[in-house]
Design a protein around this motif. Structure first.
Motif, PDB file in Angstrom:
ATOM      1  N   GLY A 236     -56.297  -1.543  13.532  1.00  0.00           N
ATOM      2  CA  GLY A 236     -57.482  -2.390  13.541  1.00  0.00           C
ATOM      3  C   GLY A 236     -57.965  -2.612  12.115  1.00  0.00           C
ATOM      4  N   ILE A 237     -58.048  -3.893  11.731  1.00  0.00           N
ATOM      5  CA  ILE A 237     -58.457  -4.218  10.354  1.00  0.00           C
ATOM      6  C   ILE A 237     -59.782  -4.961  10.394  1.00  0.00           C
ATOM      7  CG2 ILE A 237     -57.824  -5.586   8.301  1.00  0.00           C
ATOM      8  CD1 ILE A 237     -54.898  -5.098   9.071  1.00  0.00           C
ATOM      9  N   LEU A 238     -60.659  -4.639   9.466  1.00  0.00           N
ATOM     10  CA  LEU A 238     -61.836  -5.475   9.247  1.00  0.00           C
ATOM     11  C   LEU A 238     -61.895  -5.782   7.749  1.00  0.00           C
ATOM     12  CD1 LEU A 238     -64.050  -6.613  11.168  1.00  0.00           C
ATOM     13  CD2 LEU A 238     -65.617  -4.976  10.131  1.00  0.00           C
ATOM     14  N   ASN A 239     -62.120  -7.052   7.438  1.00  0.00           N
ATOM     15  CA  ASN A 239     -62.129  -7.436   6.027  1.00  0.00           C
ATOM     16  C   ASN A 239     -63.374  -6.901   5.328  1.00  0.00           C
ATOM     17  OD1 ASN A 239     -59.758  -8.674   6.535  1.00  0.00           O
ATOM     18  ND2 ASN A 239     -60.525 -10.779   6.381  1.00  0.00           N
ATOM     19  N   VAL A 240     -63.220  -6.670   4.048  1.00  0.00           N
ATOM     20  CA  VAL A 240     -64.237  -5.973   3.271  1.00  0.00           C
ATOM     21  C   VAL A 240     -65.527  -6.787   3.106  1.00  0.00           C
ATOM     22  CG1 VAL A 240     -63.364  -6.746   0.998  1.00  0.00           C
ATOM     23  CG2 VAL A 240     -64.438  -4.484   1.219  1.00  0.00           C
ATOM     24  N   ASN A 241     -65.478  -8.100   3.434  1.00  0.00           N
ATOM     25  CA  ASN A 241     -66.718  -8.888   3.327  1.00  0.00           C
ATOM     26  C   ASN A 241     -67.348  -9.191   4.689  1.00  0.00           C
ATOM     27  OD1 ASN A 241     -64.911 -10.734   4.284  1.00  0.00           O
ATOM     28  ND2 ASN A 241     -65.525 -12.387   2.898  1.00  0.00           N
ATOM     29  N   HIS A 242     -66.897  -8.487   5.739  1.00  0.00           N
ATOM     30  CA  HIS A 242     -67.510  -8.705   7.057  1.00  0.00           C
ATOM     31  C   HIS A 242     -68.849  -7.954   7.115  1.00  0.00           C
ATOM     32  CE1 HIS A 242     -68.167  -8.591  11.384  1.00  0.00           C
ATOM     33  NE2 HIS A 242     -67.283  -9.575  11.499  1.00  0.00           N
ATOM     34  N   PRO A 243     -69.881  -8.567   7.722  1.00  0.00           N
ATOM     35  CA  PRO A 243     -71.196  -7.899   7.753  1.00  0.00           C
ATOM     36  C   PRO A 243     -71.191  -6.515   8.412  1.00  0.00           C
ATOM     37  CG  PRO A 243     -71.418 -10.212   8.359  1.00  0.00           C
ATOM     38  CD  PRO A 243     -69.947  -9.954   8.242  1.00  0.00           C
ATOM     39  N   ASP A 244     -70.212  -6.235   9.297  1.00  0.00           N
ATOM     40  CA  ASP A 244     -70.191  -4.928   9.974  1.00  0.00           C
ATOM     41  C   ASP A 244     -69.309  -3.906   9.254  1.00  0.00           C
ATOM     42  OD1 ASP A 244     -71.818  -6.113  11.788  1.00  0.00           O
ATOM     43  OD2 ASP A 244     -70.375  -6.141  13.438  1.00  0.00           O
ATOM     44  N   ILE A 245     -68.918  -4.229   8.025  1.00  0.00           N
ATOM     45  CA  ILE A 245     -67.921  -3.367   7.362  1.00  0.00           C
ATOM     46  C   ILE A 245     -68.421  -1.926   7.177  1.00  0.00           C
ATOM     47  CG2 ILE A 245     -68.542  -4.030   4.962  1.00  0.00           C
ATOM     48  CD1 ILE A 245     -64.977  -3.411   6.307  1.00  0.00           C
ATOM     49  N   GLU A 246     -69.708  -1.761   6.901  1.00  0.00           N
ATOM     50  CA  GLU A 246     -70.183  -0.381   6.658  1.00  0.00           C
ATOM     51  C   GLU A 246     -70.078   0.466   7.934  1.00  0.00           C
ATOM     52  OE1 GLU A 246     -73.605  -2.374   5.020  1.00  0.00           O
ATOM     53  OE2 GLU A 246     -73.712  -0.836   3.452  1.00  0.00           O
ATOM     54  N   ALA A 247     -70.391  -0.149   9.073  1.00  0.00           N
ATOM     55  CA  ALA A 247     -70.264   0.579  10.344  1.00  0.00           C
ATOM     56  C   ALA A 247     -68.792   0.833  10.676  1.00  0.00           C
ATOM     57  CB  ALA A 247     -70.928  -0.219  11.462  1.00  0.00           C
ATOM     58  N   PHE A 248     -67.945  -0.146  10.353  1.00  0.00           N
ATOM     59  CA  PHE A 248     -66.503  -0.010  10.612  1.00  0.00           C
ATOM     60  C   PHE A 248     -65.920   1.185   9.852  1.00  0.00           C
ATOM     61  CE2 PHE A 248     -62.148  -1.018   9.177  1.00  0.00           C
ATOM     62  CZ  PHE A 248     -61.504  -1.271  10.384  1.00  0.00           C
ATOM     63  N   VAL A 249     -66.317   1.301   8.599  1.00  0.00           N
ATOM     64  CA  VAL A 249     -65.765   2.350   7.726  1.00  0.00           C
ATOM     65  C   VAL A 249     -66.032   3.742   8.296  1.00  0.00           C
ATOM     66  CG1 VAL A 249     -66.078   3.423   5.452  1.00  0.00           C
ATOM     67  CG2 VAL A 249     -65.759   0.955   5.633  1.00  0.00           C
ATOM     68  N   VAL A 250     -67.170   3.917   8.960  1.00  0.00           N
ATOM     69  CA  VAL A 250     -67.502   5.243   9.515  1.00  0.00           C
ATOM     70  C   VAL A 250     -67.232   5.325  11.033  1.00  0.00           C
ATOM     71  CG1 VAL A 250     -69.210   5.719   7.722  1.00  0.00           C
ATOM     72  CG2 VAL A 250     -69.954   4.644   9.850  1.00  0.00           C
TER      73      VAL A 250
ATOM     74  N   LYS B 189     -72.245  -7.773  14.905  1.00  0.00           N
ATOM     75  CA  LYS B 189     -73.128  -7.212  15.933  1.00  0.00           C
ATOM     76  C   LYS B 189     -74.506  -7.863  15.824  1.00  0.00           C
ATOM     77  CE  LYS B 189     -74.516  -2.522  17.440  1.00  0.00           C
ATOM     78  NZ  LYS B 189     -75.820  -2.824  17.885  1.00  0.00           N
ATOM     79  N   ASP B 190     -75.089  -8.174  16.968  1.00  0.00           N
ATOM     80  CA  ASP B 190     -76.431  -8.748  17.075  1.00  0.00           C
ATOM     81  C   ASP B 190     -76.521 -10.192  16.587  1.00  0.00           C
ATOM     82  OD1 ASP B 190     -77.376  -6.431  18.182  1.00  0.00           O
ATOM     83  OD2 ASP B 190     -77.927  -5.557  16.246  1.00  0.00           O
ATOM     84  N   ASP B 191     -75.373 -10.820  16.345  1.00  0.00           N
ATOM     85  CA  ASP B 191     -75.396 -12.236  15.969  1.00  0.00           C
ATOM     86  C   ASP B 191     -75.642 -13.064  17.240  1.00  0.00           C
ATOM     87  OD1 ASP B 191     -75.237 -14.315  14.160  1.00  0.00           O
ATOM     88  OD2 ASP B 191     -73.094 -14.628  14.499  1.00  0.00           O
ATOM     89  N   PHE B 192     -76.019 -14.302  17.027  1.00  0.00           N
ATOM     90  CA  PHE B 192     -76.423 -15.196  18.105  1.00  0.00           C
ATOM     91  C   PHE B 192     -75.234 -15.642  18.965  1.00  0.00           C
ATOM     92  CE2 PHE B 192     -77.473 -19.630  19.376  1.00  0.00           C
ATOM     93  CZ  PHE B 192     -78.497 -19.316  20.258  1.00  0.00           C
ATOM     94  N   ILE B 193     -75.393 -15.680  20.292  1.00  0.00           N
ATOM     95  CA  ILE B 193     -74.372 -16.240  21.189  1.00  0.00           C
ATOM     96  C   ILE B 193     -74.945 -17.489  21.851  1.00  0.00           C
ATOM     97  CG2 ILE B 193     -72.908 -15.845  23.212  1.00  0.00           C
ATOM     98  CD1 ILE B 193     -73.116 -12.881  22.652  1.00  0.00           C
ATOM     99  N   GLY B 194     -74.352 -18.655  21.529  1.00  0.00           N
ATOM    100  CA  GLY B 194     -74.872 -19.932  22.001  1.00  0.00           C
ATOM    101  C   GLY B 194     -74.928 -20.041  23.521  1.00  0.00           C
ATOM    102  N   SER B 195     -73.841 -19.639  24.210  1.00  0.00           N
ATOM    103  CA  SER B 195     -73.734 -19.882  25.652  1.00  0.00           C
ATOM    104  C   SER B 195     -74.778 -19.106  26.461  1.00  0.00           C
ATOM    105  CB  SER B 195     -72.328 -19.534  26.139  1.00  0.00           C
ATOM    106  OG  SER B 195     -72.048 -18.189  25.825  1.00  0.00           O
ATOM    107  N   SER B 196     -75.104 -17.903  26.021  1.00  0.00           N
ATOM    108  CA  SER B 196     -76.023 -17.087  26.813  1.00  0.00           C
ATOM    109  C   SER B 196     -77.376 -16.911  26.156  1.00  0.00           C
ATOM    110  CB  SER B 196     -75.399 -15.699  27.011  1.00  0.00           C
ATOM    111  OG  SER B 196     -75.300 -15.061  25.748  1.00  0.00           O
ATOM    112  N   GLY B 197     -77.473 -17.292  24.882  1.00  0.00           N
ATOM    113  CA  GLY B 197     -78.703 -17.055  24.144  1.00  0.00           C
ATOM    114  C   GLY B 197     -78.881 -15.584  23.810  1.00  0.00           C
ATOM    115  N   GLY B 198     -77.857 -14.774  24.114  1.00  0.00           N
ATOM    116  CA  GLY B 198     -77.946 -13.326  23.858  1.00  0.00           C
ATOM    117  C   GLY B 198     -77.462 -12.948  22.478  1.00  0.00           C
ATOM    118  N   ARG B 199     -77.191 -11.663  22.329  1.00  0.00           N
ATOM    119  CA  ARG B 199     -76.746 -11.118  21.042  1.00  0.00           C
ATOM    120  C   ARG B 199     -75.331 -10.541  21.180  1.00  0.00           C
ATOM    121  NH1 ARG B 199     -79.821 -13.160  17.162  1.00  0.00           N
ATOM    122  NH2 ARG B 199     -81.707 -13.789  18.238  1.00  0.00           N
TER     123      ARG B 199
END
Ligand code: ADP
Length: 568
Positions: free
Chosen positions: A164-178, A124-134
Motif C-alpha cells: 500500500g503506497i500513499l504519496n508524500v503530498n497526500h493530506p492523510d500522509i501523517e496518519a498513513f505513516v503511523v 478523510k473527512d473530505d466532501f462526498i457530492g452524492s451523499s453530502g457526507g464525509r
C-alpha cells in the motif's frame, strides 16, 4: 545426477506446492512437479516442444533456475495463474474501490501479490457530492482491503501480500505513516511512502512541504518536510514500516512512458508496474554457477550465460501460456511482456569464493555479475524478438531506438522467500541471516534449529569443525565471539546484523545498476541502531538512485520469518 530435495525443501513442497487429489492427498513428487511445469511452459514451442520440455525440466530439477511460486503451483492446471506480481488501480469512486478489491481477492486466491497506490482517494473527512457526507479516506479503505486479505487464504498455501503506497503530498500522509504503529493494524500490508525528488530536496533544505487534496488539486496544508521525514524514520525504526518508494527514479526508468506514470510496485518492491500489469519472476541459483578446477572454486560464466538464456525463454513462454484472471491484465501483460529474472544464493556464492560480503570486492563482483546477467538477458530477449516478434508496444517504448526486444523489462531481484528454500540456498542477494536459525512456518510454527550447510562444510574443510564450535553456533548463531577462529574467517562469516548497513545498501546499489526493474532488499539493522541510522540509510538510498528501500531493525516486529536462534 538430479538431486533430491533437502528436508526443508521437501517440507515446503509438501505443504504448498505438490498437487493433491480431491481427498487432499499429495499425488506428485518433486520430479513430477518439475515435469508438469516444464511441459506446460514448453507448450508454445511448436515442433521443438519435446526439446524445450527436457531443457526446462533439467534446469529446474538441477535447481539452477526456479520460477516464482505461482508458476510452480499452478502450471499445467486448468486456468493456471502463473504470475507473482500485480499492480491494480484505486480510483476515487466507491464502485472502483470495491471492483479492485474483488480483483485483488481473485489474484490472492491464485497465489499472486498485489500493489496499489491509494493517493487518488480523497482525504478523510473530505466532501462526498452524492451523499453530502464525509469521506472515510484511504487508510479506512486500506483496512477493508486488509480484512478481505486476511480471509482469502490462498487455499491455505500462502497469505495474501499487499503493498500500500500513499504519496508524500497526500493530506492523510501523517496518519498513513503511523498506521502500522500499534503492531496490530494492516498486518497483510507492506506500506511505503511514495517519495518525490522535490520532497527529498525540501527535507535537505528544511523547507515547508505542501499537502494537496487529489480531488480538488488544492493545497490544504503546509508542514515541515523535515518533521514528516523524522516521523517516517521514527516509525520505520520502531516497526519496519513505512518503507520508501522513489517515484521519480522509477519513472525516469519507465520503459513505456507513453502508457502513463508508474505509481506502484508489487508487494516486495522488486517490480514497478503500471496499473493492471503483471510480472513473471524467476531466479538463478548462483550456487549452481560455480566450477571447481585444481581445487580452486570460480564462477562458471559460460554455464551462467546458458542458464540466463534458458530462463528468459522460459519466462517469456510463461506470458504466453499464462491464464489471466482479468481482461485488463491480459491486455497489459501481453502488451509489454515484462519478465524479471534475478538471483538467489549470492551470500553463499561469496562464501564459496572466499569473499566477505562486507567488502569492496564483493560489491564489485555483484555489479559485474548482474551486468553479465543483464547483457545476456537482453541478448536473449532480442533473439526472441527476431523469432517471435517484439513486444506489441515496443515501437512507442523507450527501447524503440535500439533493436527490437521481446520484453519491456528483463530483470528483477525478488526476495525468493520460498524458492530459495526449495533450492536450498541463501535468499536473493541477502547476507546469511545467521549461521544457525529457526524457521517460522506460515502457521507460526517453528522448526528445529538448523545450521547453515555451506558454513559447516567450509569449517569442516578447514579443520575448525568440532563439538565446541557447533554448540557455540547453535547457541548464538555467530562465530564473532570465538577466540579460536582467525579474523579472516570471522569476516567471511559475518551475518546480516553484523554487516554494517552501508554494505547492505552498496550491494543493493550494485545489483540495481544493472536491473531494469528493481531490487527487493531488506536493510537489516541491529537492535542498537538509532533513528539516525534509519534516516541516513533512507537518504543514502535516494542518493544511490535506488527505487525503494525497506529497513528492519532486529526485534522491532513481533513476528519474523527467520529468527536468530539466540532470541528463542
Ligand atoms: P517466491 O519465493 O514464493 O517465488 P518471493 O519471496 O520471491 O516469492 O516474492 C516474489 C513476489 O511474489 C513478491 O514480491 C509478491 O509480489 C509475491 N508474493 C510473495 N509472497 C506472497 C504471498 N504470501 N502472497 C502473495 N504474493 C506473494
Amino acid at each position: 545426477m538430479i538431486p533430491n530435495p533437502t528436508t526443508n525443501a521437501e517440507q515446503i513442497l509438501r505443504e504448498r506446492y505438490y498437487l493433491r487429489d480431491p481427498k487432499g492427498v499429495i499425488c506428485e513428487t518433486a520430479h513430477q512437479l518439475f515435469r508438469r511445469v516444464a511441459e506446460h511452459v514448453a507448450s508454445v514451442e511448436g515442433a521443438d516442444k519435446a526439446v524445450w520440455t527436457d531443457i526446462f525440466y533439467k534446469t529446474m530439477t538441477r535447481l539452477e533456475f526456479l520460477p516464482n511460486s505461482p508458476t510452480l503451483m499452478n502450471a499445467g492446471l486448468l486456468n493456471g495463474q502463473l504470475s507473482a506480481c500485480f499492480v491494480l488501480p484505486i480510483d476515487d469512486r466507491l464502485e472502483a474501490i470495491f471492483t479492485t478489491l474483488k480483483n485483488a481477492a481473485l489474484i490472492h486466491q491464485s497465489g499472486g501479490g498485489t500493489g496499489y497506490n491509494f493517493s487518488k482517494l480523497r482525504p478523510k473527512d473530505d466532501f462526498i457530492g452524492s451523499s453530502g457526507g464525509r469521506s472515510s479516506g484511504p487508510i479506512a479503505f486500506m483496512k477493508v482491503y486488509d480484512a478481505a486479505t486476511e480471509h482469502v487464504k490462498q487455499g491455505g498455501k500462502r497469505r495474501g501480500a499487499n503493498m500500500g503506497i500513499l504519496n508524500v503530498n497526500h493530506p492523510d500522509i501523517e496518519a498513513f505513516v503511523v498506521s502500522k504503529s500499534d503492531g496490530a493494524q494492516l498486518q497483510n500490508f507492506n506500506i511505503s511512502v511514495g517519495i518525490t525528488d522535490d520532497f527529498m530536496k525540501a527535507v535537505e533544505k528544511s523547507d515547508d512541504w505542501e499537502l494537496v487534496n487529489p480531488r480538488t488539486q488544492k493545497v490544504v496544508k503546509a508542514i515541515k518536510a523535515s518533521h514528516l521525514w523524522d516521523t517516517i524514520c521514527q516509525e520505520a525504526w520502531k516497526t519496519g514500516d513505512p518503507g520508501l518508494i522513489f517515484l521519480d527514479t522509477i519513472n525516469r526508468n519507465n520503459p513505456t512512458p507513453h502508457q502513463g506514470l508508474i505509481e506502484s510496485t508489487n508487494p516486495c518492491g522488486e517490480v514497478p508496474l503500471l496499473a493492471y500489469e503483471s510480472c513473471n519472476l524467476g531466479s538463478l541459483n548462483l550456487m549452481k554457477m560455480l566450477k571447481r578446477e585444481n581445487g580452486k572454486v570460480s564462477i562458471d560464466w559460460s554455464k551462467l550465460k546458458n542458464t540466463v538464456q534458458i530462463a528468459i525463454r522460459f519466462l517469456d513462454n510463461v506470458i504466453s501460456v499464462n491464464h489471466y484472471l482479468l481482461p485488463q491484465t491480459e491486455e497489459k501483460s501481453t502488451g509489454n511482456r515484462k519478465v524479471g529474472l534475478g538471483v538467489m544464493g549470492w551470500a553463499e556464492l561469496l562464501i564459496s569464493l572466499g569473499i566477505p560480503y562486507a567488502s569492496e570486492d564483493a560489491v564489485r563482483l555483484g555489479e559485474h555479475l548482474m551486468e553479465y546477467i543483464k547483457v545476456w538477458s537482453y541478448e536473449t530477449s532480442k533473439a526472441l524478438a527476431t523469432q517471435r516478434g517484439a513486444f506489441p508496444s515496443w515501437k512507442q517504448s523507450k527501447h524503440a531506438s535500439h533493436s527490437p526486444l521481446r520484453n519491456a523489462t528483463c530483470n528483477s531481484i525478488a526476495p525468493t522467500g520460498s524458492i530459495s528454500v526449495i533450492a536450498d540456498t541463501s535468499y536473493s542477494i541477502e547476507p546469511l541471516f545467521a549461521l544457525a536459525y529457526k524457521r517460522v512456518g506460515i502457521l507460526g510454527d517453528t522448526t528445529q534449529t538448523e545450521l547453515n550447510s555451506v558454513f559447516v562444510q567450509q569449517m569442516r574443510q578447514m579443520g575448525y569443525w568440532d563439538e565446541h564450535l557447533k554448540s557455540e553456533v547453535l547457541k548464538t548463531g555467530s562465530i564473532q565471539h570465538l577466540s579460536s577462529i582467525p579474523a579472516d574467517l570471522k569476516k567471511l562469516f559475518e551475518t546480516s546484523l553484523e554487516i554494517p548497513w552501508k554494505y547492505h545498501l552498496l550491494h543493493q546499489q550494485a545489483f540495481q545498476k544493472h536491473t531494469d526493474n528493481a531490487v527487493s532488499k531488506t536493510i537489516n539493522l541491529p537492535k542498537s541502531a538509532t533513528v539516525n541510522d534509519v534516516s541516513d540509510s533512507y537518504l543514502t538510498a535516494w542518493k544511490y538512485d535506488l527505487k525503494g528501500i525497506t529497513v528492519f531493525r532486529d526485534g522491532s516486529r513481533q513476528r519474523q520469518v527467520l529468527q536468530h536462534c539466540s532470541l528463542n
